[in-house]
Enzyme design. Structure first.
Site, PDB file in Angstrom:
ATOM      1  NE  ARG A  37      -4.112  -1.904   1.897  1.00 20.23           N
ATOM      2  CZ  ARG A  37      -4.992  -2.358   2.774  1.00 20.23           C
ATOM      3  NH1 ARG A  37      -4.796  -2.180   4.061  1.00 20.23           N
ATOM      4  NH2 ARG A  37      -6.081  -2.978   2.368  1.00 20.23           N
ATOM      5  CE  LYS A 198     -18.848 -20.810   5.409  1.00 17.39           C
ATOM      6  NZ  LYS A 198     -19.205 -20.173   6.691  1.00 17.39           N
ATOM      7  N   GLY A 356      -8.380 -10.844  -1.279  1.00 14.74           N
ATOM      8  CA  GLY A 356      -7.208 -11.175  -0.459  1.00 14.74           C
ATOM      9  C   GLY A 356      -6.576 -12.502  -0.839  1.00 14.74           C
ATOM     10  N   GLY A 379     -12.313  -5.199   0.443  1.00 17.09           N
ATOM     11  CA  GLY A 379     -13.744  -4.889   0.564  1.00 17.09           C
ATOM     12  C   GLY A 379     -14.264  -3.997  -0.543  1.00 17.09           C
TER      13      GLY A 379
HETATM   14  P1  ADP Z   1     -10.924 -14.000  -1.636  1.00 12.89           P
HETATM   15  O1  ADP Z   1     -10.207 -13.655  -0.340  1.00 12.89           O
HETATM   16  O2  ADP Z   1      -9.990 -13.956  -2.796  1.00 12.89           O
HETATM   17  O3  ADP Z   1     -12.165 -13.199  -1.857  1.00 12.89           O
HETATM   18  P2  ADP Z   1     -12.294 -16.210  -0.383  1.00 12.89           P
HETATM   19  O4  ADP Z   1     -11.886 -15.701   0.954  1.00 12.89           O
HETATM   20  O5  ADP Z   1     -13.720 -16.115  -0.750  1.00 12.89           O
HETATM   21  O6  ADP Z   1     -11.381 -15.549  -1.520  1.00 12.89           O
HETATM   22  O7  ADP Z   1     -11.937 -17.765  -0.505  1.00 12.89           O
HETATM   23  C1  ADP Z   1     -10.663 -18.295  -0.267  1.00 12.89           C
HETATM   24  C2  ADP Z   1     -10.733 -19.576   0.500  1.00 12.89           C
HETATM   25  O8  ADP Z   1     -11.560 -20.548  -0.133  1.00 12.89           O
HETATM   26  C3  ADP Z   1      -9.377 -20.221   0.607  1.00 12.89           C
HETATM   27  O9  ADP Z   1      -8.997 -20.262   1.968  1.00 12.89           O
HETATM   28  C4  ADP Z   1      -9.560 -21.618   0.049  1.00 12.89           C
HETATM   29  O10 ADP Z   1      -8.866 -22.625   0.766  1.00 12.89           O
HETATM   30  C5  ADP Z   1     -11.049 -21.822   0.183  1.00 12.89           C
HETATM   31  N1  ADP Z   1     -11.536 -22.859  -0.731  1.00 12.89           N
HETATM   32  C6  ADP Z   1     -11.484 -22.858  -2.070  1.00 12.89           C
HETATM   33  N2  ADP Z   1     -11.990 -23.991  -2.573  1.00 12.89           N
HETATM   34  C7  ADP Z   1     -12.388 -24.730  -1.518  1.00 12.89           C
HETATM   35  C8  ADP Z   1     -13.010 -26.015  -1.391  1.00 12.89           C
HETATM   36  N3  ADP Z   1     -13.305 -26.762  -2.467  1.00 12.89           N
HETATM   37  N4  ADP Z   1     -13.287 -26.456  -0.148  1.00 12.89           N
HETATM   38  C9  ADP Z   1     -12.972 -25.713   0.923  1.00 12.89           C
HETATM   39  N5  ADP Z   1     -12.395 -24.494   0.873  1.00 12.89           N
HETATM   40  C10 ADP Z   1     -12.103 -24.014  -0.341  1.00 12.89           C
END
Ligand code: ADP
Ligand code: MG
Length: 398
Positions: A37, A198, A356, A379
């Site tokens: 940053r 999720k 992230g 965010g």
């Molecule tokens: P970002 O931070 O890029 O927005 P998220 O926080 O939504 O991404 O998701 C990242 C997480 O999703 C990671 O910790 C990863 O391990 C988890 N993940 C991805 N695929 C699966 C899966 N099939 N089962 C469980 N966790 C998963």
């Protein structure tokens, strides 16, 4: 959208320019552990200083909730900021008030000065007009260079833009231009990759994207909820069974909007959540055992998804395709990222990614530098993916 940039600022010699930056860097034992940053702030701060302005940097740090505290003082960030700028940085103990005004008056032209944490004032997060006016008294122009704070309507992110001539800084400008190319006025066909853990955290993203893009590629844990909605038995996989109705609705809306949704048809399975487990196997989605978890998209699906990207001109990506932190469940994310990077290098794809874990995954794949743009805004990036108007950006609209 149209907004003014530093090119529109004119002669700033001797003027005090208030610049909102994101200096909210992670720290451990008094050291900045990631200066991304700070480096993003360099172009705007040096440009203004070199033009002879008194550059007054506004930023928040931590969550002091309107109380002064040493733990949340921006003073701690000064050495690291000075290091990336390659020049000294002054410090002013408050971002508003008579003492700050006197300190600003005493600054030499071309000096960069950080003003103390805006969140030491309760009025910051309330966007209090009195605080806005008090900060505005310090300068003649306002530059917002902190896209990552633009989803909040605070005094230093939104209020000031209403009372002073307002401009986008270079980092803000780059982010807005990249995001405009990716989802504002993208070259079609457009693909979106949405992954991560999720569905519930990205419902609004999914709802917005189906109406915007030609191809929606769903991976990660959230694909399981969509597979379940289509009647697939996902075994022990992470799955939000209470959201299968919502997933069905999203699939219906995609259909109506002419958006093709891609779900994995082969998957990488394991009985335990661990790296290189003995139970590791790849199978068709219809062959998941009751005691197995889907932890990554399978190789056949990844190859087909690569072919989809080859037909597209624009890609926006949020969320890893699998549990990429553990080998070999990083394979799909790495392979698809490499395909996107290669297409970008060839010049056939504009690729924008953010989030992230997504940024971590693309760094892990070694291709972050080959994407057209990587947003580290967190965010604010997600709210933009949801199609929301960001108050800090809206206030810059000319
Ligand atoms: P970002 O931070 O890029 O927005 P998220 O926080 O939504 O991404 O998701 C990242 C997480 O999703 C990671 O910790 C990863 O391990 C988890 N993940 C991805 N695929 C699966 C899966 N099939 N089962 C469980 N966790 C998963
Ligand atoms: Mg995350």
């Amino acid at each position: 959208m149209t907004f003014k940039t530093l090119d529109d600022l004119g002669d700033v010699t001797g003027q005090a320019v208030l610049v909102r930056e994101d200096l909210n860097v992670p720290m451990a034992d008094g050291q900045v552990t990631d200066d991304t940053r700070l480096r993003a702030a360099v172009p705007t701060l040096t440009e203004l200083a070199d033009k002879g302005a008194k550059v007054l940097v506004l930023a928040h740090f931590g969550r002091p909730k309107g109380e002064r505290s040493e733990a949340n003082s921006l003073k701690q960030v000064l050495p690291a900021l000075s290091h990336v700028l390659g020049r000294p940085v002054a410090f002013i103990d408050d971002c508003a008030g008579a003492e700050a005004e006197a300190a600003v008056a005493a600054l030499d032209n071309g000096t960069i000065a950080v003003l103390e944490n805006t969140r030491f004032h309760k009025g910051e997060e309330k966007n209090d007009p009195e605080l806005v006016a008090a900060i505005a008294k310090l300068g003649q122009a306002y530059v917002n260079d902190a896209f990552s704070a633009a989803h909040r309507a605070h005094a230093s992110t939104e209020g000031l833009a209403k009372v002073l001539p307002a401009y986008a800084g270079r980092a803000m400008q780059a982010e807005l231009e990249a995001l405009e190319k990716a989802l504002g006025k993208p070259v079609k066909p457009v693909a979106a990759v949405v992954g991560g853990a999720k569905v519930s955290t990205k419902l609004d993203v999914l709802k917005h994207l189906v109406a915007k893009v030609d191809h929606l590629i769903i991976g990660g844990g959230m694909a399981n909820t969509f597979l379940a909605a289509r009647g697939v038995d996902v075994g022990k996989s992470l799955c939000e069974h209470d959201l299968t109705g919502t997933a069905e609705e999203i699939l219906d809306n995609a259909d109506k909007a002419g958006c093709t949704v891609h779900l994995p048809y082969d998957v990488v399975l394991s009985k335990e959540f661990a790296a290189n487990p003995p139970s590791l196997r790849t199978a068709n989605v219809h062959e998941v055992g009751a005691d197995e978890m889907i932890l990554d998209v399978g190789p056949a699906a990844v190859e087909a998804l690569g072919d989809v990207l080859k037909t597209c001109r624009t890609l926006v990506w949020n969320g890893p395709m699998g549990a990429f932190e553990m080998a070999p469940f990083d394979a799909a994310t790495v392979a698809l990222a490499k395909t996107a990077a290669a297409l970008t290098k060839e010049g056939s794809l504009v690729s924008v990614a953010g989030g992230g874990d997504t940024v971590a995954a693309l760094n892990h794949a070694g291709v972050a530098g080959d994407f057209s743009y990587i947003s580290t805004a967190g965010g604010a990036f997600l709210e933009w993916m949801e199609g929301k108007e960001l108050p800090g950006v809206a206030a810059l609209e000319a």
